[in-house]
Design an enzyme around this catalytic site. Structure first.
Site, mmCIF file in Angstrom:
data_model
loop_
_atom_site.group_PDB
_atom_site.id
_atom_site.type_symbol
_atom_site.label_atom_id
_atom_site.label_comp_id
_atom_site.label_asym_id
_atom_site.label_seq_id
_atom_site.Cartn_x
_atom_site.Cartn_y
_atom_site.Cartn_z
ATOM 1 N N SER A 74 0.796 -1.234 0.000
ATOM 2 C CA SER A 74 0.000 0.000 0.000
ATOM 3 C C SER A 74 0.825 1.279 0.000
ATOM 4 C CB SER A 74 -0.950 0.014 1.200
ATOM 5 O OG SER A 74 -2.071 -0.793 0.937
ATOM 6 N N LYS A 77 0.141 3.777 -2.674
ATOM 7 C CA LYS A 77 -0.842 4.858 -2.625
ATOM 8 C C LYS A 77 -0.194 6.226 -2.475
ATOM 9 C CE LYS A 77 -4.497 1.865 -0.888
ATOM 10 N NZ LYS A 77 -4.198 0.702 -0.053
ATOM 11 N N SER A 139 -6.138 3.700 4.183
ATOM 12 C CA SER A 139 -5.508 2.846 3.176
ATOM 13 C C SER A 139 -6.548 2.116 2.341
ATOM 14 C CB SER A 139 -4.555 1.833 3.833
ATOM 15 O OG SER A 139 -3.624 1.337 2.892
ATOM 16 N N LYS A 241 3.411 6.403 5.075
ATOM 17 C CA LYS A 241 2.444 5.377 4.675
ATOM 18 C C LYS A 241 2.935 3.980 5.055
ATOM 19 C CE LYS A 241 -1.404 4.175 2.693
ATOM 20 N NZ LYS A 241 -1.503 3.059 3.658
#
Length: 398
Positions: A74, A77, A139, A241
């Site tokens: 993720s 992202k 997320s 993140k």
């Protein structure tokens, strides 16, 4: 009488000799300052690949296997956020655009899947910025898909944008095929490239970057926390993140700012949510302890001036367009050696902001930072007689 003088002279000489003997020739050497010692090795990190990057210069301070291509999960992202911010800056989308949570986005990344989701209702719209926060904080894979479809029409077209922007950033070992980071053939990045991405997002689009420090976000009846544990453990951490799936392990891209100094860390393939946070915290603390960042020059402030020929003015003020930050090992700031490369002859007209030369900063014989020197003021072309006179003087001096 002579004997008295002789005795007095002898005594005086003896006293001076004794005093000289009791005065040390030089001060005793002090123990070396701790900042003069070699920098110890960075903390050991659990995982497949990791890196610590200085934000000001983009230099790697420490790392292991950081150019190995791996699944970014993720953390992908962050690239999605960068594309959205860039497209907004270009006027192609707006923060209040109504983004549809399509059935494709809901089925591919919603609550019925194994991945994280935002909770926006299927076949209903939400403002783009709200949808983006659902992607960043929660997320949400569903939000990432919906945003990609809104910005580019399809996830495939959006992935093409991701790769184009990645190339601009300098991510040489990355390729994206989706906006969320679920495992897919041909979807990969490296710790080094991801650190460059984190640096670029905070530098180029600080508003979009700021969403990463939001600790929790609510969509309808569902409130979900940010999975970055460092946001609760270190007040200087403001992003960036997390990522996790079976093929990638536990990943964390983190960043913290203390004073003028910002560092970016990336840990990939860790063994747990807590371990990636512990390792990242140790890396950041190590970097802040053994490196320092100084503001060498302020942006748009004169640091030099250069003679101008054939102009309405005889000189131009030179400076850097943005603050010039220089990072060094602690205790080495005084050893920095700045220099400027300037043209021998500068002829009007000169536009404000025009690049005139380069300022370089050296440490131990290596360039640690360099920036363009730009004109801080415009210099219009001089009148006929001024141009003729300067032409004569230039010929004479040549």
């Amino acid at each position: 009488m002579k004997s008295r003088f002789a005795v007095a002279a002898f005594l005086l000489t003896s006293m001076l000799g004794l005093a000289a003997a009791q005065t040390p020739a030089s001060k005793p050497a002090l123990p070396p300052a701790s900042d003069a010692l070699p920098i110890p090795a960075a903390p050991k990190v659990t995982g497949t690949s990791w890196v610590l990057m200085d934000h000001a210069s983009g230099n790697v301070l420490a790392g292991e296997g950081y150019d190995t291509r791996l699944e970014p999960a993720s953390i992908t992202k962050v690239m999605t956020s960068y594309v959205i911010a860039a497209e907004m800056a270009g006027g192609k989308v707006k923060g209040d655009d109504q983004v549809m949570m399509t059935e494709n986005a809901w089925r591919s990344g919603g609550a019925g899947t194994d991945g994280s989701y935002s909770g926006f209702e299927v076949n209903k719209t939400a403002p783009l910025l709200e949808m983006e926060k659902g992607m960043v904080v929660q997320s949400g894979n569903d939000a990432a898909i919906a945003l990609a479809e809104h910005v580019a029409g399809s996830t495939d077209a959006f992935a093409s944008l991701m790769n184009q922007y990645a190339a601009r950033i300098g991510m040489k070992n990355s390729h994206f095929v989706n906006p969320h980071g679920l495992s897919a053939e041909g979807h990969y990045s490296t710790a080094h490239d991801l650190a460059l991405l984190g640096r670029a997002l905070s530098r180029d689009y600080p508003v979009a970057y700021s969403y990463n420090k939001i600790k929790e976000f609510t969509v309808g009846p569902i409130t979900q926390p940010n999975r970055n544990l460092l946001l609760w453990r270190d007040s200087t951490v403001d992003g960036i993140k997390t990522g996790h799936h079976s093929g990638a392990g536990y990943c964390l891209m983190a960043s913290a700012k203390r004073g003028d100094q910002r560092l970016v860390s990336v840990a990939m393939g860790s063994t747990s949510e807590n371990q990636r946070a512990v390792d990242s915290q140790a890396l950041l603390n190590w970097g802040f302890r053994f490196y320092e960042t100084h503001r060498l020059y302020d942006g748009n402030k004169p640091i030099s001036k250069q003679k101008v020929w054939k102009g309405a003015a005889d000189e131009v003020q030179l400076g850097v367009a943005a603050p010039m930050l220089v990072s060094t090992p602690r205790g080495k700031y005084a050893q920095l050696k700045p220099s400027m490369e300037l043209p021998k002859t500068l002829v009007a007209p000169i536009a404000k902001g025009q690049k005139i030369g380069t300022v370089k900063v050296m440490l131990d014989g290596k360039v640690v930072a360099q920036r363009p020197l730009v004109a801080l003021n415009a210099v219009e072309e001089g009148g006929f007689f001024k141009r003729m006179w300067d032409e004569l003087m230039m010929w004479w001096e040549s």
